[in-house]
Write a protein that holds these residues in place. Structure first.
Motif, mmCIF file in Angstrom:
data_model
loop_
_atom_site.group_PDB
_atom_site.id
_atom_site.type_symbol
_atom_site.label_atom_id
_atom_site.label_comp_id
_atom_site.label_asym_id
_atom_site.label_seq_id
_atom_site.Cartn_x
_atom_site.Cartn_y
_atom_site.Cartn_z
ATOM 1 N N UNK A 30 0.837 -1.208 0.000
ATOM 2 C CA UNK A 30 0.000 0.000 0.000
ATOM 3 C C UNK A 30 0.864 1.246 0.000
ATOM 4 N N UNK A 31 0.348 2.301 -0.618
ATOM 5 C CA UNK A 31 0.970 3.619 -0.547
ATOM 6 C C UNK A 31 0.338 4.343 0.630
ATOM 7 N N UNK A 32 1.172 4.885 1.508
ATOM 8 C CA UNK A 32 0.637 5.576 2.683
ATOM 9 C C UNK A 32 1.226 6.981 2.798
ATOM 10 N N UNK A 33 0.434 7.863 3.367
ATOM 11 C CA UNK A 33 0.871 9.207 3.737
ATOM 12 C C UNK A 33 0.476 9.368 5.199
ATOM 13 N N UNK A 34 1.399 9.860 6.019
ATOM 14 C CA UNK A 34 1.096 10.014 7.440
ATOM 15 C C UNK A 34 1.836 11.211 8.023
ATOM 16 N N UNK A 35 1.326 11.693 9.159
ATOM 17 C CA UNK A 35 1.958 12.807 9.866
ATOM 18 C C UNK A 35 1.605 12.754 11.341
ATOM 19 N N UNK A 36 2.424 13.445 12.131
ATOM 20 C CA UNK A 36 2.171 13.611 13.568
ATOM 21 C C UNK A 36 1.475 14.950 13.762
ATOM 22 N N UNK A 37 0.588 14.991 14.763
ATOM 23 C CA UNK A 37 -0.140 16.230 15.027
ATOM 24 C C UNK A 37 -0.498 16.288 16.501
ATOM 25 N N UNK A 38 -0.551 17.512 17.038
ATOM 26 C CA UNK A 38 -1.019 17.739 18.402
ATOM 27 C C UNK A 38 -2.274 18.577 18.311
ATOM 28 N N UNK A 39 -3.329 18.165 19.007
ATOM 29 C CA UNK A 39 -4.575 18.924 18.987
ATOM 30 C C UNK A 39 -4.339 20.369 19.379
ATOM 31 N N UNK A 40 -4.672 21.314 18.486
ATOM 32 C CA UNK A 40 -4.479 22.728 18.764
ATOM 33 C C UNK A 40 -3.034 23.174 18.794
ATOM 34 N N UNK A 41 -2.130 22.352 18.239
ATOM 35 C CA UNK A 41 -0.707 22.676 18.298
ATOM 36 C C UNK A 41 0.027 22.342 17.019
ATOM 37 N N UNK A 42 1.242 21.843 17.166
ATOM 38 C CA UNK A 42 2.150 21.583 16.048
ATOM 39 C C UNK A 42 1.658 20.437 15.159
ATOM 40 N N UNK A 43 2.100 20.485 13.906
ATOM 41 C CA UNK A 43 1.829 19.427 12.931
ATOM 42 C C UNK A 43 3.102 19.197 12.127
ATOM 43 N N UNK A 44 3.470 17.937 11.939
ATOM 44 C CA UNK A 44 4.646 17.625 11.119
ATOM 45 C C UNK A 44 4.244 17.672 9.644
ATOM 46 N N UNK A 45 5.239 17.613 8.785
ATOM 47 C CA UNK A 45 4.962 17.445 7.364
ATOM 48 C C UNK A 45 4.506 16.021 7.095
ATOM 49 N N UNK A 46 3.896 15.822 5.940
ATOM 50 C CA UNK A 46 3.460 14.484 5.544
ATOM 51 C C UNK A 46 4.663 13.632 5.170
ATOM 52 N N UNK A 47 4.612 12.360 5.522
ATOM 53 C CA UNK A 47 5.606 11.373 5.125
ATOM 54 C C UNK A 47 4.926 10.451 4.129
ATOM 55 N N UNK A 48 5.556 10.237 2.960
ATOM 56 C CA UNK A 48 4.992 9.378 1.918
ATOM 57 C C UNK A 48 5.880 8.170 1.748
ATOM 58 N N UNK A 49 5.276 6.973 1.813
ATOM 59 C CA UNK A 49 6.060 5.761 1.640
ATOM 60 C C UNK A 49 5.170 4.587 1.245
ATOM 61 N N UNK A 50 5.818 3.488 0.956
ATOM 62 C CA UNK A 50 5.120 2.253 0.605
ATOM 63 C C UNK A 50 5.280 1.268 1.730
ATOM 64 N N UNK A 51 4.165 0.687 2.143
ATOM 65 C CA UNK A 51 4.183 -0.299 3.243
ATOM 66 C C UNK A 51 4.748 -1.615 2.766
#
Length: 115
Positions: free
Chosen positions: A94-115
């Protein structure tokens, strides 16, 4: 000339080995208040809360360009939550896009990769 070509071949092989070794390793995003990692050997994520700020650490993930899924670690500072393939629907290839996020706070950039 032969020495230069031999040296170039060895250097190219070393870069290829390093690239191959790192492409299968877990990837991590660390932001203020959270960290998220992806373990490709198990197609799973971990979500850690790193701040005693009352905010939730989140993982946002898209599988094969589908709708965004959001998973939270609601356990508080110093804790983590594992998110497994049966929750996300991720399968090998699968192709996935993911990121880390804090509610009401910081967000990382998206990471794109293949599982």
């Amino acid at each position: 000339m032969r020495k230069k070509l031999a040296l170039l071949a060895v250097a190219t092989a070393a870069v290829t080995v390093v690239t191959a070794a790192t492409s299968a390793s877990a990837d991590t995003r660390v932001i203020k208040g959270a960290y998220v990692y992806f373990d490709p050997s198990r197609n799973m994520f971990g979500i850690g809360d790193t701040e005693a700020d009352g905010r939730t650490a989140y993982l946002d993930v898209r599988v094969n360009g589908g709708p965004q899924q959001t998973f939270g670690n609601h356990n508080g500072n110093g804790t983590w939550r594992d998110v497994y393939a049966n929750e996300t629907g991720i399968r090998d290839g699968n192709t996935i896009a993911w990121r880390a996020r804090v509610g009401g706070g910081a967000t990382s950039g998206w990471v794109y990769e293949t599982a």
